[in-house]
Write a protein that holds these residues in place. Structure first.
Motif, mmCIF file in Angstrom:
data_model
loop_
_atom_site.group_PDB
_atom_site.id
_atom_site.type_symbol
_atom_site.label_atom_id
_atom_site.label_comp_id
_atom_site.label_asym_id
_atom_site.label_seq_id
_atom_site.Cartn_x
_atom_site.Cartn_y
_atom_site.Cartn_z
ATOM 1 N N GLU A 1 6.021 8.465 -9.026
ATOM 2 C CA GLU A 1 5.002 9.508 -8.837
ATOM 3 C C GLU A 1 4.327 9.325 -7.467
ATOM 4 N N LEU A 2 5.093 9.573 -6.397
ATOM 5 C CA LEU A 2 4.558 9.347 -5.048
ATOM 6 C C LEU A 2 4.029 10.619 -4.405
ATOM 7 N N GLY A 3 4.169 11.750 -5.071
ATOM 8 C CA GLY A 3 3.785 13.006 -4.436
ATOM 9 C C GLY A 3 4.746 13.334 -3.304
ATOM 10 N N GLU A 4 4.442 14.397 -2.588
ATOM 11 C CA GLU A 4 5.364 14.885 -1.557
ATOM 12 C C GLU A 4 5.355 13.972 -0.338
ATOM 13 N N PHE A 5 4.219 13.313 -0.090
ATOM 14 C CA PHE A 5 4.051 12.625 1.192
ATOM 15 C C PHE A 5 3.919 11.101 1.085
ATOM 16 N N GLY A 6 4.017 10.558 -0.134
ATOM 17 C CA GLY A 6 3.721 9.134 -0.311
ATOM 18 C C GLY A 6 4.849 8.201 0.091
ATOM 19 N N MET B 1 0.831 -1.200 0.000
ATOM 20 C CA MET B 1 0.000 0.000 0.000
ATOM 21 C C MET B 1 0.870 1.257 0.000
ATOM 22 N N ILE B 2 0.253 2.369 -0.392
ATOM 23 C CA ILE B 2 0.922 3.668 -0.366
ATOM 24 C C ILE B 2 0.153 4.555 0.610
ATOM 25 N N ASP B 3 0.852 5.221 1.496
ATOM 26 C CA ASP B 3 0.185 6.165 2.396
ATOM 27 C C ASP B 3 1.207 7.156 2.915
ATOM 28 N N GLU B 4 0.722 8.189 3.602
ATOM 29 C CA GLU B 4 1.671 9.146 4.168
ATOM 30 C C GLU B 4 2.248 8.592 5.466
ATOM 31 N N ASP B 5 3.358 9.180 5.902
ATOM 32 C CA ASP B 5 3.944 8.846 7.195
ATOM 33 C C ASP B 5 3.130 9.563 8.264
#
Lengths: 165, 165, 165
Positions: free
Chosen positions: C136-141, C52-56
């Motif tokens: 392409e994870l964005g700034e927080f991914g 999965m992908i999520d922010e910290d």
């Protein structure tokens, strides 16, 4: 064999999950790519959003969502209720709140725990086969970009990456 | 680098979710493709179906499902109960019912709201790495095409798109 | 156009779901691949795990999980409770128990029904666009490999398959 990339920009409403129909835009990108056989990945770089495929439900609820979108929102409300205040979930905690403030996000804006969780379960992308120049969506398939973040309106980007020949 | 596509045809039972094991057929398509390194996308073009990977559970319930398949059906019955009549969910609404009738679907056939919702959450495809000519399924992995539509038996297509070299 | 493959090895803790942050390792594999435009598939070959992908979430619970990881574990505990004994779910049944014993797994080790079900719903992989050499994870991914199997510590492999040019 080549790769073609494009971006679709959308703006969510806030106040509820937002569903953006991006079917026609993605079809356009596929057509312009000239790829006849390959894979089209429709991807969310945002960790509170998701990409899904479903049929159009036509009827619209008072919320502006189609009946099927509202039904999905209702299922998530039951299993992952909208985060209304701190302490409802563990996230956001004190360190996250400091980190978010440094990145321009105020406290109400961090109350999107439900959106992170819903997005994790939905998955971040759909990979759609391209066959004879068309996406394999069947007769009734539409591509939706879903922003589960209810805290405020936000500008979002949908990434489309095509690989094929 | 090349792309290879094939289709697997299955027929659901109706009356309950149907799980089709398509592992051997997909392995066959991968072998015939000659692709040694790449990605195999197993995809459902139907908006009430899903593709998943899981181990074989061997024991079978009275329903014909393996124990693990039955457990998954039971989880979904709890969070997204089978749609038994109109009004249980918002979908199907009046406009959808008219649209469905024009496409040859009667009213009982539109009571598959649960299937649309379950399918959205499960996701429409699995992307499986191909390494040294074999899918990376591990020792115990099987590929299942799941039709959540309980309203009647339906003919379905599983799309397999391979990209690699 | 080329394909590049690598494997990341991790070891779960047992006793609870384990979340492994593999972001830096996957970034490293992407950089070394030299692929500037393509797709990176991060895949679990294990049927009780997910990607999965999520922010910290930064803050950590007493369990060692971040607040957001703990919230996800809590959601699953509600909808798919941890399997504590046989008979709680249909799986594991008698045939599975014999099969597992032949493959070196004792009875307690088969009480991972919840992990199979959670993994099915989460999905086995994420497909991440590579653009200008970066995911392409964005700034927080962040990319997480999740092992839902609580029965004991296990050695796991995360497969990374890159395709592009």
């Amino acid at each position: 064999m080549k790769t073609v990339r494009d971006t679709i920009k959308v703006t969510s409403t806030g106040g509820r999950p937002t569903f953006h129909t991006v079917t026609d835009q993605v079809k356009d990108i596929v057509r312009k790519s000239g790829v006849k056989s390959g894979i089209c990945v429709v991807f969310s770089r945002h960790t509170t959003c998701a990409v899904m495929i479903d049929e159009d439900s036509f009827d619209k609820a008072y919320t502006g969502l189609t009946y099927l979108q509202q039904d999905l929102a209702d299922v998530f409300e039951k299993i992952i209720p909208t985060c209304r205040k701190e302490g409802q979930y563990m996230h956001p905690g004190p360190e996250l709140t400091v980190y978010a403030a440094k990145h321009g996000e105020d406290k109400p804006g961090t109350l999107n725990t439900d959106a992170h969780l819903r997005s994790s379960i939905m998955g971040r992308s759909e990979s759609i086969p391209i066959i004879d120049g068309n996406m394999e969506l069947g007769e009734f398939g539409h591509i939706y970009f879903v922003d589960f973040d209810h805290t405020r309106a936000r500008d979002r980007q949908v990434t489309v990456q095509i690989i094929g020949e």
